[in-house]
Every structure is written in structure tokens, then in C-alpha cells.
Design a protein around this motif. Structure first.
Motif: not given
Ligand code: CTP
Ligand code: ZN
Length: 161
Positions: A38, A41, A43-44, A46, A49-51, A70, A73
Motif C-alpha cells: 500500500l 502504491l 494508498i493512504d 483517501s 480509493e477502493e482497495v 485495487v 487502477r
């Protein structure tokens, strides 16, 4: 691609992490490395962001694996290069309309440029000079091309964010 193959990876009755519609699945990540994936990438958490993340899930290939999905993306080559350093057995699956349309193993590059920052405060790459970082990839770590500093276990901490 088949659902029956998923059964080898774990639960007989349900997927632990749901399928995605369109995006990237980073599979067969070494157990314990998902949070570093993460970070790589960016990814935090936010909004937008669909993770999905699975940690220490059963796997046929590794004893336990992590998995990161993810939505919406695709990854850049730089991102895949850095991922290969912390998740050398990972597969990158590109999904469109729920189907895996592309699958490849990550492959460590010989050199990573401009994506890791040298931990040596005296290194020319960290001194404010306009010099991009440059690391040679070793079997078990990376070595700064400018000052020779070798980093083995904490590569994820060097990622420029
Ligand atoms: N996947 C997903 N969403 C989809 C399709 C696949 O999240 N719409 C996930 C699957 O759950 C699996 C990975 O992407 O974790 C790869 O899918 P697939 O190639 O179908 O699975 P396997 O054949 O088990 O993959 P491998 O042989 O690489 O283990
Ligand atoms: Zn250095």
C-alpha cells in the motif's frame, strides 16, 4: 480464471476478499508485506480509493500470503519494479469486467532510479543536489550507486512519497 482454482487458495465456500470489477490484483505477496505494498502504491485511505486487502490468507504457493486488490487502477512500471523488491513472488493481475485479462510475475529490475531515497544523509543524492537516486538491485537488497550504502530489510522505508 476458474472459480474452482480459487478453492486451492483457501476457503471452500467463499472468497475471503471479493472480486473486483476492473483494476489490479497484486497476489502472492509475502505474508506481512501488504502494508508495504500500500505504501509503494501511495494508498493512504483517501476518499475515492477502493482497495481490499487480505493478510495471511492460506495459499497453495506460499505458506501464507497477502493480497491487495485495487479497483480502477493499473500500476506503473516503476511501481511494479519496487513491488518486486519486497514481494518477489507476486503476480500482477489486470482485471477488466471481472475477468483477469493479463497476469504476470514481477521481475526485479537491475537498477531502480528515482524511486528510493538513500538513507545516508551524506550521500550526494540526499544533499539537495539535483541528482536522482540510483540503486543497484542485489539478490537480497539494494545498493546505492553513489555512496555504496546497502539496504536489505527496510527497502519499503526508502520509498519516496
Ligand atoms: N480476482 C479478483 N477479481 C476478479 C478476478 C480475479 O479479485 N474479477 C483475483 C482472484 O481472487 C485471484 C487473482 O485475482 O486472487 C487471480 O485470479 P485468477 O487468475 O482467476 O486466480 P488463480 O488462477 O488462482 O491465480 P494464480 O494461478 O495466479 O494463483
Ligand atoms: Zn547513497
Amino acid at each position: 480464471m476458474s472459480d474452482d482454482h480459487d478453492h486451492h487458495d483457501g476457503d471452500e465456500h467463499e472468497l475471503r476478499v471479493s472480486k473486483i470489477r476492473s483494476g489490479t490484483v497484486i497476489d502472492h505477496v509475502r505474508g506481512g508485506q501488504a502494508l508495504n505494498v500500500l505504501a509503494i502504491l501511495g494508498i493512504d485511505g483517501s476518499e475515492g480509493e477502493e482497495v481490499s486487502v487480505g493478510m495471511n490468507v492460506p495459499s497453495d504457493r506460499l505458506a501464507r500470503k497477502d493480497i491487495v486488490k485495487v479497483e480502477g487502477r493499473e500500476l506503473s512500471q516503476d511501481e511494479v519494479d519496487v513491488l518486486s523488491l519486497i514481494a518477489p513472488d507476486a503476480t500482477i493481475n489486470i482485471v477488466r469486467d471481472y475477468e483477469v485479462i493479463e497476469k504476470h510475475r514481477v521481475e526485479p529490475p537491475e537498477i531502480v532510479e528515482g524511486v528510493l531515497s538513500c538513507p545516508n544523509a551524506g550521500c550526494i543524492t540526499t544533499s539537495g543536489e539535483p541528482v536522482d537516486s540510483r540503486f543497484e538491485v542485489l539478490e537480497d537488497g539494494v545498493r546505492c550507486d553513489y555512496c555504496g550504502t546497502i539496504v536489505r530489510d527496510e527497502i519499503a522505508a526508502l520509498i519516496d512519497t
